[in-house]
Design a protein around this motif. Structure first.
Motif, PDB file in Angstrom:
ATOM      1  N   THR A   1      43.413  41.686  37.667  1.00 48.25           N
ATOM      2  CA  THR A   1      42.999  41.012  36.438  1.00 48.25           C
ATOM      3  C   THR A   1      42.123  39.821  36.799  1.00 48.25           C
ATOM      4  O   THR A   1      42.507  38.972  37.608  1.00 48.25           O
ATOM      5  N   THR A   2      40.940  39.769  36.209  1.00 47.52           N
ATOM      6  CA  THR A   2      40.018  38.663  36.458  1.00 47.52           C
ATOM      7  C   THR A   2      39.639  38.000  35.135  1.00 47.52           C
ATOM      8  O   THR A   2      39.268  38.682  34.179  1.00 47.52           O
TER       9      THR A   2
ATOM     10  N   THR B   1      46.495  37.175  39.917  1.00 49.56           N
ATOM     11  CA  THR B   1      45.273  37.285  39.132  1.00 49.56           C
ATOM     12  C   THR B   1      44.147  36.485  39.788  1.00 49.56           C
ATOM     13  O   THR B   1      44.355  35.762  40.757  1.00 49.56           O
TER      14      THR B   1
END
Length: 478
Positions: A2-3, A130
């Motif tokens: 997740t970015t 993340t």
């Protein structure tokens, strides 16, 4: 993976990080404030505020034992360590709560609870797995207490200043290492609260003072009050289970003493070693801290800024707040950045007597080979100080030959925290010594001692008449 993509990422939610955030949100809502530890700032949780609470209790205990010259006597004070520490922790938690309340009032989507390190110049890898991709980044990770390896010999009886404020009760005895601001403030306070305390410094240093005359006065004052060794020669350090034991030399004589705890107050280091700086082509100083431009907060990588204790400039709250605002302002607007002028340097140590430094220190002036003169006042004879039995210490003020401009001051003495502000404002206004003397001085006040020092300085600058040593207007010797 997740970015999250944002305009600005701020690493650290202390004084500098909060200041940066407040500036950034004036320009963009695309911002995250990343904090892996507890909210609350160093000042509120383990620094300025709890230490001043300890000092306040110590001053209350000390005053009642030193009033006989007024013709007033008290019984020996009964010090309840549990009550002392309960108030410190209660008020500390209150101050921390104000900070937490402020941060909790910010948008939830702007806050991330995780530790961060650089993967590349624009990408932060977080401890929760993340990533944050940011156009600009502010490093505001603060600092931590540094314990030199030899002190590890004390084992589980080694404490740092952070630990003091979690005590349930005052101990019977403590040996303190480090005669800087933290060591002197805590050491003197513990001694006044009935804790058997020894303080070992090195190289005859006293706090931040650089003027030898002030240092000598400070050493004499503190040595006279409690067991202070400004150049302690400790030859052995050991954990003995329920305490610590040290060997040291005093006037060539070997001594062995035991204490419950060893308090290490030998300095702090910027929290930058876990940031993954090795993944950046960023310029570092000899301590591994990113080099940066103080007036802008900008590092050698243009879109990365640094502020507060992480930058290793002056580890004081007001400096961190200023730097946070500067870095936040520029991170929000990069590549359009602005250079901010710094306020005049001001530092106060809340020992008794207090110590202060304003403007350029004696060391800075001599290091740059400045052409300057010195004015001095000894508070031993200063009128108002004698009235209150606070007549200990010396003020030294520095002025520039030729221009007569006020350059700075160092002091140990009464009301130094207030005199520091008076002189800092004069310094920032670039006043001459003569202009300062044109300002009003009330009578009888401690500040009349400032006037005496300035008059002496003007004489040394060949810009004023020699004044009598004693005068009716300003008190004996003031």
């Amino acid at each position: 993976m997740t970015t999250r993509k944002v305009d600005v990422a701020i690493i650290g939610a202390g004084t500098a990080g909060m200041g940066a955030y407040r500036e950034v949100i004036k320009v963009t809502d695309s911002v995250v404030l990343i904090e892996g530890g507890e909210y609350g700032t160093t000042c509120a949780r383990v620094g300025c505020m709890p230490s001043k609470l300890l000092i306040a209790a110590a001053e209350a205990a000390h005053f009642g034992q030193h009033t006989s010259e007024f013709g007033v006597s008290y019984e020996k004070p009964k010090i309840d360590g549990k009550v002392v520490m309960a108030r410190i922790k209660s008020e500390r938690d209150r101050f921390v709560g104000f900070v937490e309340e402020a941060i909790d009032g910010w948008k939830e989507e702007h806050r991330i609870r995780a530790y961060a390190k650089f993967k590349d110049p624009h990408t932060l890898e977080l401890s929760d797995g993340t990533y944050v991709e940011a156009k600009r980044i502010v490093i505001a990770t603060g600092s931590s207490t540094f314990v030199p390896p030899p002190f590890k010999a004390f084992g589980d009886r080694l404490i740092v200043n952070d630990d003091v404020f979690d005590w349930e009760d005052l101990p019977e005895s403590v040996v303190v290492f480090g005669a800087g601001v933290i060591g002197l403030e805590l050491g003197q306070s513990l001694a006044r609260l009935g804790v058997r305390t020894s303080l070992f410094g090195r190289d005859y240093l006293v706090g931040p003072v650089s003027d030898d005359i002030i240092k000598q006065s400070a050493r004499e004052i503190f040595e006279d009050e409690f067991d202070f060794h400004p150049h302690g020669e400790v030859t052995r350090m050991e954990n003995i289970g329920d305490g610590v034991e040290i060997d040291y030399l005093e006037n060539g004589e070997a001594k062995t003493v035991q204490y419950e705890y060893a308090l290490i107050a030998t300095g702090r280091r910027p929290n930058v070693d876990q940031l993954g700086l090795e993944n950046l082509s960023i310029e570092l100083d000899d301590r591994g801290v990113p080099k940066y431009v103080l007036a802008t907060g900008q590092t050698s990588i243009g879109h990365i800024f640094i502020a507060g204790d992480a930058g290793n400039y002056i580890p004081l709250l007001h400096e961190a707040a200023d730097e946070g605002r500067t870095s936040g302002y520029n991170a929000a607007r990069y590549p359009d950045i602005r250079a901010f002028s710094k306020s005049s340097p001001i530092a106060v140590m809340f020992s008794d007597p207090q110590i202060m430094m304003v403007g350029e220190s004696f060391k800075k002036l001599t290091d740059r080979d400045a052409s300057f003169a010195i004015g001095t006042v000894d508070f031993k004879g200063q009128g108002r100080s004698r009235v209150m039995l606070k007549n200990k210490g010396i003020l030294r003020v520095y002025g520039e030959h030729g221009t007569g401009r006020f350059l700075g001051a160092e002091m140990i003495g009464p009301a130094a925290e207030h005199i520091a502000h008076l002189l800092a404002w004069a310094h920032q206004s670039r006043l001459t010594v003569s202009e300062m003397l044109d300002r009003p001085f009330y009578h009888p006040v401690i500040e009349e001692g400032v006037r005496t020092a300035l008059r002496n300085l003007n004489v040394e600058l060949n810009m004023g008449p020699k004044m009598p040593a004693r005068c009716m207007d300003c008190g004996v010797g003031a």
